[in-house]
Design a protein around this motif. Sequence first.
Motif, mmCIF file in Angstrom:
data_model
loop_
_atom_site.group_PDB
_atom_site.id
_atom_site.type_symbol
_atom_site.label_atom_id
_atom_site.label_comp_id
_atom_site.label_asym_id
_atom_site.label_seq_id
_atom_site.Cartn_x
_atom_site.Cartn_y
_atom_site.Cartn_z
ATOM 1 N N VAL A 423 1.199 -1.379 -0.087
ATOM 2 C CA VAL A 423 -0.314 0.212 0.274
ATOM 3 C C VAL A 423 0.501 1.648 0.170
ATOM 4 N N VAL A 424 1.476 1.546 0.852
ATOM 5 C CA VAL A 424 2.550 2.620 1.060
ATOM 6 C C VAL A 424 3.772 2.576 -0.241
ATOM 7 N N SER A 425 3.868 1.697 -1.121
ATOM 8 C CA SER A 425 4.804 1.656 -2.636
ATOM 9 C C SER A 425 3.751 2.194 -3.508
ATOM 10 N N TYR A 426 2.296 1.837 -3.117
ATOM 11 C CA TYR A 426 1.607 2.453 -4.004
ATOM 12 C C TYR A 426 1.208 4.632 -3.942
ATOM 13 N N LEU A 427 1.674 4.376 -2.802
ATOM 14 C CA LEU A 427 0.859 5.916 -2.298
ATOM 15 C C LEU A 427 2.795 6.279 -2.621
ATOM 16 N N TYR A 428 3.393 5.881 -3.242
ATOM 17 C CA TYR A 428 4.674 6.508 -3.279
ATOM 18 C C TYR A 428 5.388 6.347 -4.559
ATOM 19 N N ARG A 429 4.447 6.196 -5.733
ATOM 20 C CA ARG A 429 4.159 6.049 -7.309
ATOM 21 C C ARG A 429 5.111 4.561 -7.431
#
Length: 484
Positions: A423-429
Amino acid sequence: MRWILTAVLLLLAASPATAAEPGALTAAAIDALVVKHREATGLPGVAVVVTKGTEVVHAAGYGHSPDGRPITDRTPMAVASVSKSFTALAVVQLAEAGWVRLDAPVREFLPEFTMADPRSAGITVRQLLNQTSGMSDSTYAATSGPQAATLGEAVAMLKPATLAAAPGTAWSYHNPNYVVAARLVEVVSGKPFATYLRDHVFAPLRMNDSTTADTDRDLPPSARGHLMPLGFPLAVPEPTSFGNGSGGVLSTARDMAAWLIAQNYGGGAVVSPAGLAELRTPTPVSGSYALGWSLDTTASGSPVIEHAGDLFTSTAYQAVLPSSGYGIAVMANTGTVYGDASTLARTVIAAAEGQATPGEPSRTGLVVTDAVMLALAVFVVAFSARGVRRAVRSPVRRGPWRTGLSLAVLVAPLMLCLTAHHVVSYLYRGRDVGWTHLFYFYPVFMVLLCAMAIGGVTVALARLVFRERSTAPGQGLEISRTAA
């Protein structure tokens, strides 16, 4: 407009700045800005340097390192991804000497650089430096995957990787671009990368306290940093990582002064004005990202050449303002989630331009959020203990659907906990983030999430075990159908 801005920057960078500065930035004024920032944020330690033309306006350290020692203008600190500017300079030096061609394939100079994707044979040296090689965090887990010990090992580990795009067609910030570039410097020069930087960059600029590190184990105590749970500095080690070439340079405020002066004065003793212009020239694909530097404008609209650096426990930032001749560098020993180096540097830049400085950042919101989440974690632990006791004392026999739904609800926090890094990876593009890294980004939240996951699984197991025991022959337990 981008190309007009680039042309202006190159013209200004090629000769000493003569424009009058709108603000009177003094050592005392810089001290005051740093003190205000530290009081507002609790920042444990920071080094700051400001230059103008060939003069050092101020270079100083404030606060302390994780081992309790005072930070001075000669305390080595991590500059993180600001290191990319040094690596790019080393490559351009080799190009000026005729040993490398920026628009030739990397493999021509570094035959060991191979990847599973056949398109990688076309990656040029320039594409490494402007991050348009096609390599990406989405196809190679450079941060969360196994870590190398040397530049040679790091390049060898790229062999099974593929590209996310054809070389030269897309921009993607990816640290291995600069790992490969640093290894190229080693192979072409015949010197270890640290030795090359010492002989061809640090020594000519008299950056006597600067060096470069391979892994987190090579960081001295002064170059380590902190997290700030509940607003209190907590000294923690940097996660296991390999960073040479992309983020391994260690430097001091005094040494960074020499580096900034060289950047504002045609390259100084380390690169020609033409080479300096090359470093600051982006391509249409890379947008504002050139070779180890980014082109942007300040809040007042003046051109700025900059690069930020982020480790999990420290941050850094450098900027050159060609129109006024100012150079600013900041190294802070708090992690990337707090952004102290960039925030403080932009405050100093505003003062240098005679602009109103932004309001001091407040950590009150973060502290309150941490306190609430910590209180919730305590509540979750207590509630989970109560759930286990109820399962032991009054086991419930439910139908399969109700049992399955109840267990799914209890196990859901575990699934969220185990996948949170995606999820965090997605938020960090799409940037690569490992599960353990979440404790550096959101330490108190992860305590809460882990408490929920462990508590939910514990209650689920207790319900299953004692439900089975209650229905086993001869156990003598009375089943309560009304217990929750």
